[in-house]
Design a protein around this motif. Structure first.
Motif, PDB file in Angstrom:
ATOM      1  N   ARG A   9       0.778  -1.426   0.333  1.00 12.35           N
ATOM      2  CA  ARG A   9       0.268   0.257   0.728  1.00 12.35           C
ATOM      3  C   ARG A   9       1.064   1.354  -0.008  1.00 12.35           C
ATOM      4  O   ARG A   9       2.085   1.075   0.147  1.00 12.35           O
ATOM      5  N   TYR A  10       0.602   2.262  -0.688  1.00 14.86           N
ATOM      6  CA  TYR A  10       1.158   3.403  -0.531  1.00 14.86           C
ATOM      7  C   TYR A  10       0.090   4.613  -0.608  1.00 14.86           C
ATOM      8  O   TYR A  10      -0.639   4.985  -0.668  1.00 14.86           O
ATOM      9  N   SER A  11       1.079   5.717  -0.252  1.00 12.25           N
ATOM     10  CA  SER A  11       0.285   7.085  -0.136  1.00 12.25           C
ATOM     11  C   SER A  11       1.798   7.929  -0.924  1.00 12.25           C
ATOM     12  O   SER A  11       2.874   8.206  -0.134  1.00 12.25           O
ATOM     13  N   PHE A  12       1.186   9.325  -0.970  1.00 16.42           N
ATOM     14  CA  PHE A  12       1.911  10.436  -1.779  1.00 16.42           C
ATOM     15  C   PHE A  12       1.151  11.197  -1.662  1.00 16.42           C
ATOM     16  O   PHE A  12       0.131  11.469  -1.717  1.00 16.42           O
ATOM     17  N   ILE A  13       2.047  12.048  -1.196  1.00 14.11           N
ATOM     18  CA  ILE A  13       1.460  13.571  -0.583  1.00 14.11           C
ATOM     19  C   ILE A  13       1.728  14.694  -1.579  1.00 14.11           C
ATOM     20  O   ILE A  13       3.003  14.528  -1.895  1.00 14.11           O
ATOM     21  N   TYR A  14       1.714  15.491  -2.968  1.00 17.25           N
ATOM     22  CA  TYR A  14       2.452  16.175  -3.975  1.00 17.25           C
ATOM     23  C   TYR A  14       2.419  17.117  -3.260  1.00 17.25           C
ATOM     24  O   TYR A  14       0.656  18.317  -2.769  1.00 17.25           O
ATOM     25  N   LYS A  15       3.360  18.470  -3.926  1.00 15.37           N
ATOM     26  CA  LYS A  15       3.342  20.012  -3.316  1.00 15.37           C
ATOM     27  C   LYS A  15       3.270  20.842  -4.419  1.00 15.37           C
ATOM     28  O   LYS A  15       4.727  20.517  -5.505  1.00 15.37           O
ATOM     29  N   PHE A  16       2.586  21.373  -4.909  1.00 17.00           N
ATOM     30  CA  PHE A  16       2.872  22.366  -6.581  1.00 17.00           C
ATOM     31  C   PHE A  16       3.928  22.953  -5.485  1.00 17.00           C
ATOM     32  O   PHE A  16       4.096  24.060  -4.611  1.00 17.00           O
ATOM     33  N   GLU A  17       5.450  23.159  -5.852  1.00 23.19           N
ATOM     34  CA  GLU A  17       5.934  23.978  -5.866  1.00 23.19           C
ATOM     35  C   GLU A  17       7.878  25.299  -6.402  1.00 23.19           C
ATOM     36  O   GLU A  17       7.456  23.836  -7.720  1.00 23.19           O
ATOM     37  N   ASP A  18       8.047  26.113  -6.597  1.00 21.66           N
ATOM     38  CA  ASP A  18       8.536  27.305  -7.854  1.00 21.66           C
ATOM     39  C   ASP A  18       8.081  26.250  -9.097  1.00 21.66           C
ATOM     40  O   ASP A  18       8.309  25.431 -10.183  1.00 21.66           O
ATOM     41  N   GLY A  19       6.434  25.931  -9.347  1.00 25.27           N
ATOM     42  CA  GLY A  19       5.573  26.569 -10.372  1.00 25.27           C
ATOM     43  C   GLY A  19       5.851  24.482 -10.636  1.00 25.27           C
ATOM     44  O   GLY A  19       5.258  24.557 -11.694  1.00 25.27           O
ATOM     45  N   GLU A  20       6.282  23.315  -9.771  1.00 23.21           N
ATOM     46  CA  GLU A  20       5.973  21.835 -10.611  1.00 23.21           C
ATOM     47  C   GLU A  20       5.959  21.091  -9.348  1.00 23.21           C
ATOM     48  O   GLU A  20       6.475  21.851  -8.353  1.00 23.21           O
ATOM     49  N   TRP A  21       4.875  20.326  -9.822  1.00 26.68           N
ATOM     50  CA  TRP A  21       4.502  19.088  -8.624  1.00 26.68           C
ATOM     51  C   TRP A  21       5.999  18.302  -8.129  1.00 26.68           C
ATOM     52  O   TRP A  21       6.459  18.173  -9.045  1.00 26.68           O
ATOM     53  N   LYS A  22       5.652  18.190  -6.839  1.00 24.02           N
ATOM     54  CA  LYS A  22       6.914  18.061  -6.146  1.00 24.02           C
ATOM     55  C   LYS A  22       6.183  16.948  -5.343  1.00 24.02           C
ATOM     56  O   LYS A  22       5.288  17.221  -4.438  1.00 24.02           O
ATOM     57  N   ILE A  23       7.382  15.467  -4.590  1.00 17.80           N
ATOM     58  CA  ILE A  23       6.092  14.926  -3.651  1.00 17.80           C
ATOM     59  C   ILE A  23       6.988  16.296  -2.379  1.00 17.80           C
ATOM     60  O   ILE A  23       8.010  15.453  -2.522  1.00 17.80           O
ATOM     61  N   ALA A  24       5.725  15.886  -1.953  1.00 15.51           N
ATOM     62  CA  ALA A  24       6.551  16.286  -0.501  1.00 15.51           C
ATOM     63  C   ALA A  24       6.283  14.937   0.913  1.00 15.51           C
ATOM     64  O   ALA A  24       7.082  15.458   1.624  1.00 15.51           O
ATOM     65  N   HIS A  25       5.644  13.879   0.784  1.00 15.46           N
ATOM     66  CA  HIS A  25       5.694  12.993   1.412  1.00 15.46           C
ATOM     67  C   HIS A  25       5.398  12.050   0.835  1.00 15.46           C
ATOM     68  O   HIS A  25       4.070  11.516   0.059  1.00 15.46           O
ATOM     69  N   HIS A  26       5.638  11.047   0.973  1.00 16.14           N
ATOM     70  CA  HIS A  26       5.680   9.164   0.376  1.00 16.14           C
ATOM     71  C   HIS A  26       5.640   7.921   1.522  1.00 16.14           C
ATOM     72  O   HIS A  26       6.726   8.208   2.126  1.00 16.14           O
ATOM     73  N   HIS A  27       4.819   7.286   1.350  1.00 18.31           N
ATOM     74  CA  HIS A  27       5.198   6.089   1.912  1.00 18.31           C
ATOM     75  C   HIS A  27       4.529   5.152   1.275  1.00 18.31           C
ATOM     76  O   HIS A  27       3.519   5.040   1.203  1.00 18.31           O
ATOM     77  N   SER A  28       5.071   3.831   1.611  1.00 23.00           N
ATOM     78  CA  SER A  28       4.439   2.709   0.908  1.00 23.00           C
ATOM     79  C   SER A  28       5.427   1.392   2.204  1.00 23.00           C
ATOM     80  O   SER A  28       6.379   2.089   3.050  1.00 23.00           O
ATOM     81  N   SER A  29       4.049   0.182   2.390  1.00 23.00           N
ATOM     82  CA  SER A  29       4.425  -0.478   3.304  1.00 23.00           C
ATOM     83  C   SER A  29       4.276  -2.169   2.144  1.00 23.00           C
ATOM     84  O   SER A  29       2.638  -1.892   1.935  1.00 23.00           O
ATOM     85  N   MET A  30       4.879  -3.447   2.821  1.00 23.26           N
ATOM     86  CA  MET A  30       4.471  -4.497   2.586  1.00 23.26           C
ATOM     87  C   MET A  30       2.428  -4.336   2.792  1.00 23.26           C
ATOM     88  O   MET A  30       2.362  -3.816   4.504  1.00 23.26           O
ATOM     89  N   MET A  31       1.596  -5.166   2.208  1.00 23.29           N
ATOM     90  CA  MET A  31       0.060  -5.286   3.191  1.00 23.29           C
ATOM     91  C   MET A  31       0.541  -5.881   4.449  1.00 23.29           C
ATOM     92  O   MET A  31       1.373  -6.828   4.199  1.00 23.29           O
ATOM     93  N   PRO A  32      -0.049  -5.995   5.311  1.00 24.13           N
ATOM     94  CA  PRO A  32       0.114  -6.654   6.528  1.00 24.13           C
ATOM     95  C   PRO A  32      -0.376  -7.870   6.769  1.00 24.13           C
ATOM     96  O   PRO A  32      -0.003  -8.594   7.478  1.00 24.13           O
ATOM     97  N   GLU A  33      -1.421  -8.613   6.274  1.00 20.19           N
ATOM     98  CA  GLU A  33      -2.146  -9.350   5.608  1.00 20.19           C
ATOM     99  C   GLU A  33      -0.358 -10.515   5.446  1.00 20.19           C
ATOM    100  O   GLU A  33      -0.132 -11.889   5.844  1.00 20.19           O
ATOM    101  N   ALA A  34       0.265 -10.144   4.538  1.00 16.42           N
ATOM    102  CA  ALA A  34       1.148 -10.942   4.459  1.00 16.42           C
ATOM    103  C   ALA A  34       2.508 -10.817   5.663  1.00 16.42           C
ATOM    104  O   ALA A  34       2.761 -11.874   6.115  1.00 16.42           O
ATOM    105  N   GLN A  35       2.473 -10.397   6.104  1.00 14.57           N
ATOM    106  CA  GLN A  35       3.402  -9.642   7.146  1.00 14.57           C
ATOM    107  C   GLN A  35       2.816 -10.950   8.303  1.00 14.57           C
ATOM    108  O   GLN A  35       3.276 -11.733   9.204  1.00 14.57           O
ATOM    109  N   LEU A  36       1.024 -10.934   9.047  1.00 15.30           N
ATOM    110  CA  LEU A  36       0.834 -11.023   9.919  1.00 15.30           C
ATOM    111  C   LEU A  36       0.583 -12.582   9.544  1.00 15.30           C
ATOM    112  O   LEU A  36       1.060 -13.380  10.638  1.00 15.30           O
TER     113      LEU A  36
END
Length: 181
Positions: A9-36
């Motif tokens: 699963r993943y999430s991205f937060i984008y921020k418009f900075e200096d005239g272009e979209w940039k990734i301000a935050h990114h998170h990804s992790s393996m699905m918990p079902e597999a870990q469990l």
């Protein structure tokens, strides 16, 4: 690099900075079902081909014509909704009793269509199978569902539903009366 695929699963937060979209935050992790599953000691999901091969174990048990051998393929807490009985079978004795009569027909099945789903410690095979009744030569096509669970390192049938194809059951009822004249 092993080429293994990992569902995440993943999430991205984008921020418009200096005239272009940039990734301000990114998170990804393996699905918990597999870990469990890995931490619980549950077996990993089995390949689709292996799930399909579980049918052969049941079909081979039918070929013995021994209702005890067939009933042993079911789990400790089973549910069998059989093709030619309107009584749900939810324990070893009732499943064995069903197969006492059914095996007199000397059934042997072949899977015509199969759709597999699996997860840690369970798998399911749904589709269409056809039985040839060795005692009469009759063929019966049916829809099926097998849900298997892993009990003590062995795949057992936890749920089995089989029903004759509706086209075969209602074929004559759907024809116009003029077809019988």
């Amino acid at each position: 690099a092993t080429g293994d695929k990992v569902k995440a699963r993943y999430s991205f937060i984008y921020k418009f900075e200096d005239g272009e979209w940039k990734i301000a935050h990114h998170h990804s992790s393996m699905m918990p079902e597999a870990q469990l599953a890995a931490s619980s000691g549950a077996p990993a999901p089995i390949p689709d081909a292996e799930v399909r091969s579980l049918f052969s174990l049941w079909n081979n048990a039918l070929a013995t014509l021994d209702p005890d051998e067939v009933a042993k393929r079911y789990s400790k807490a089973p549910c069998l909704l059989p093709t030619v009985s309107d009584v749900p079978r939810t324990d070893y004795d009732s499943i064995k009793a069903y197969f006492v009569d059914f095996l007199k027909k000397k059934p042997q099945g072949v899977i015509l269509e199969s759709y597999v789903t699996s997860g840690p410690g369970w798998c399911m095979d749904d589709g269409i199978y056809e039985f040839t009744m060795g005692a009469t030569g009759d063929k019966v096509k049916a829809r099926y569902s097998f849900v298997y669970t892993n009990e003590d390192g062995e795949w057992k049938i936890a749920h089995h539903h089989s029903s004759q194809m509706p086209e075969e059951v209602v074929a004559k009822a759907s024809l116009p009366e003029s077809a019988f004249a």
